[in-house]
Design a protein around this motif. Structure first.
Motif, mmCIF file in Angstrom:
data_model
loop_
_atom_site.group_PDB
_atom_site.id
_atom_site.type_symbol
_atom_site.label_atom_id
_atom_site.label_comp_id
_atom_site.label_asym_id
_atom_site.label_seq_id
_atom_site.Cartn_x
_atom_site.Cartn_y
_atom_site.Cartn_z
ATOM 1 N N THR A 19 4.134 8.596 7.056
ATOM 2 C CA THR A 19 4.840 8.944 5.831
ATOM 3 C C THR A 19 3.918 8.764 4.636
ATOM 4 N N LYS B 210 4.552 7.195 1.902
ATOM 5 C CA LYS B 210 4.619 5.811 1.418
ATOM 6 C C LYS B 210 3.789 4.878 2.292
ATOM 7 N N ALA B 211 3.906 5.044 3.619
ATOM 8 C CA ALA B 211 3.148 4.180 4.521
ATOM 9 C C ALA B 211 1.649 4.410 4.364
ATOM 10 N N SER C 143 0.464 2.761 0.970
ATOM 11 C CA SER C 143 0.397 1.294 1.032
ATOM 12 C C SER C 143 -0.731 0.859 1.961
ATOM 13 N N ALA D 283 4.349 -4.380 1.124
ATOM 14 C CA ALA D 283 3.789 -3.385 2.040
ATOM 15 C C ALA D 283 2.273 -3.484 2.090
ATOM 16 N N GLN E 117 -0.036 -4.608 5.424
ATOM 17 C CA GLN E 117 -0.970 -3.662 6.041
ATOM 18 C C GLN E 117 -2.434 -4.039 5.848
#
Length: 325
Positions: free
Chosen positions: A248, A250-251, A254, A305, A309
């Motif tokens: 995604t 957003k993922a 981040s 996030a 990560q």
């Protein structure tokens, strides 16, 4: 009285961040959408108007897992870096610098030309982070101007390079493996060869060609012959499936924010989550005019996030490092 390299770099940097770190951070943050599209095409099977060249023969493809230095140099040359500046040797030197003591760095510098000395100073010269809008626009224009798509001659050279085994391996395996799994393909292959069924699962989802590796072929044969039902089901699913991590916007942002925070520690400095968030927002403003990157979550969610990560390989992940929230 002599000072340590760390103290010298801090004095040179003053209140700013190292120039090279800032440039790399801008390049990382600005590549989010490009990385998303590339992985969707090469790994997830998204259709495109101009299909990628075919992969090289199977025997040649498997060898790419053992030729990562050759791949690094090929990628650097395709990106416009002169061939004489061996990318692998340069990366090795950059990795060594933070571990060098004062005498070792002094010895390296005494062997440099005046031009090389100025280049070294510029690497650590302090600049604001994130850059203001005019400076950021200049950085992005410089990055775009070096793109192989901006010049017809370079574009033809890139079209030729993208068909080489090294570039095909980079865009189809190495880069997606690094982004999606936070693993290097040779290490993932080694784990799969040694019998790690989870590693074999991830590898098969990423690269179906890997079944041409004799050791992997034997592992799979043994699983189908003597493995449990769940193991056979897992491998069958992997053969027909795609990588599990969700890609995604957003993922991805981040994750890249976490990469920037880990990279700061390599340069013996610190950046905050809000500063990295502001970098993404300023890039969005330069490119679209919007004040906020819609794929960057709210401040608290973003900080969590990014912290979660901070697991990029070969970079510091120490929770007690200088990364500040």
């Amino acid at each position: 009285m002599s000072i340590s390299p760390d103290e010298a770099f801090k004095l040179l940097r003053n209140s700013g961040q190292p120039w090279l770190f800032v440039i790399l951070a801008v390049q990382i943050a600005s590549s989010a959408d490009w990385l998303r599209d590339l992985i969707r095409i090469t790994v997830l099977g998204k259709k495109q108007l101009n299909p990628l060249p075919s992969r090289p023969p199977l025997s040649q493809w498997i060898k790419m897992y053992r030729n990562h230095r050759k791949m690094q140099n090929a990628v650097a040359i395709a990106d416009g870096i002169p061939e004489e500046l061996n990318a692998s040797d340069t990366l090795d030197l950059l990795r060594q610098i933070p571990q060098m003591d004062h005498d070792e760095i002094k010895e390296v510098i005494t062997q440099c030309t005046e031009e090389e000395k100025r280049a070294i100073v510029r690497i650590f010269m302090g600049v604001p982070f994130p850059p203001d809008e005019p400076t950021l626009r200049t950085y992005l224009d410089e990055l775009d101007s070096t793109s192989v798509l901006e010049n017809s001659e370079e574009e033809r050279g890139f079209d030729a390079a993208i068909g080489t085994p090294e570039l095909q391996y980079f865009i189809r395996v190495w880069l997606p493996c690094w982004v999606l799994y936070r693993e290097y393909p040779p290490l993932l292959l080694r784990s799969a060869r040694l019998g790690d069924i989870g590693a074999l699962d991830r590898l098969l989802r990423l690269d179906k060609y890997i079944i041409g590796d004799p050791v992997i072929a034997r592992r799979m044969s043994n699983i189908y012959a003597t493995g449990t039902t769940s193991q056979r089901t897992q491998i069958t699913s992997a053969l027909g499936g795609k990588p599990k991590p969700r890609l995604t916007d957003k993922a991805l942002r981040s994750g890249l924010g976490a990469l920037i925070s880990q990279l700061a520690y390599v340069f013996k400095t610190s950046v905050t989550a809000p500063q990295i968030e502001e970098l993404f927002n300023r890039i969005e403003q330069v490119r679209t005019g919007r004040l906020h990157d819609p794929a960057v979550p709210t401040a608290e969610t973003w900080s969590k996030a990014v912290r979660r990560q901070r697991n990029w390989p070969s970079l510091p992940t120490d929770p007690d490092s200088n990364f500040s929230f």
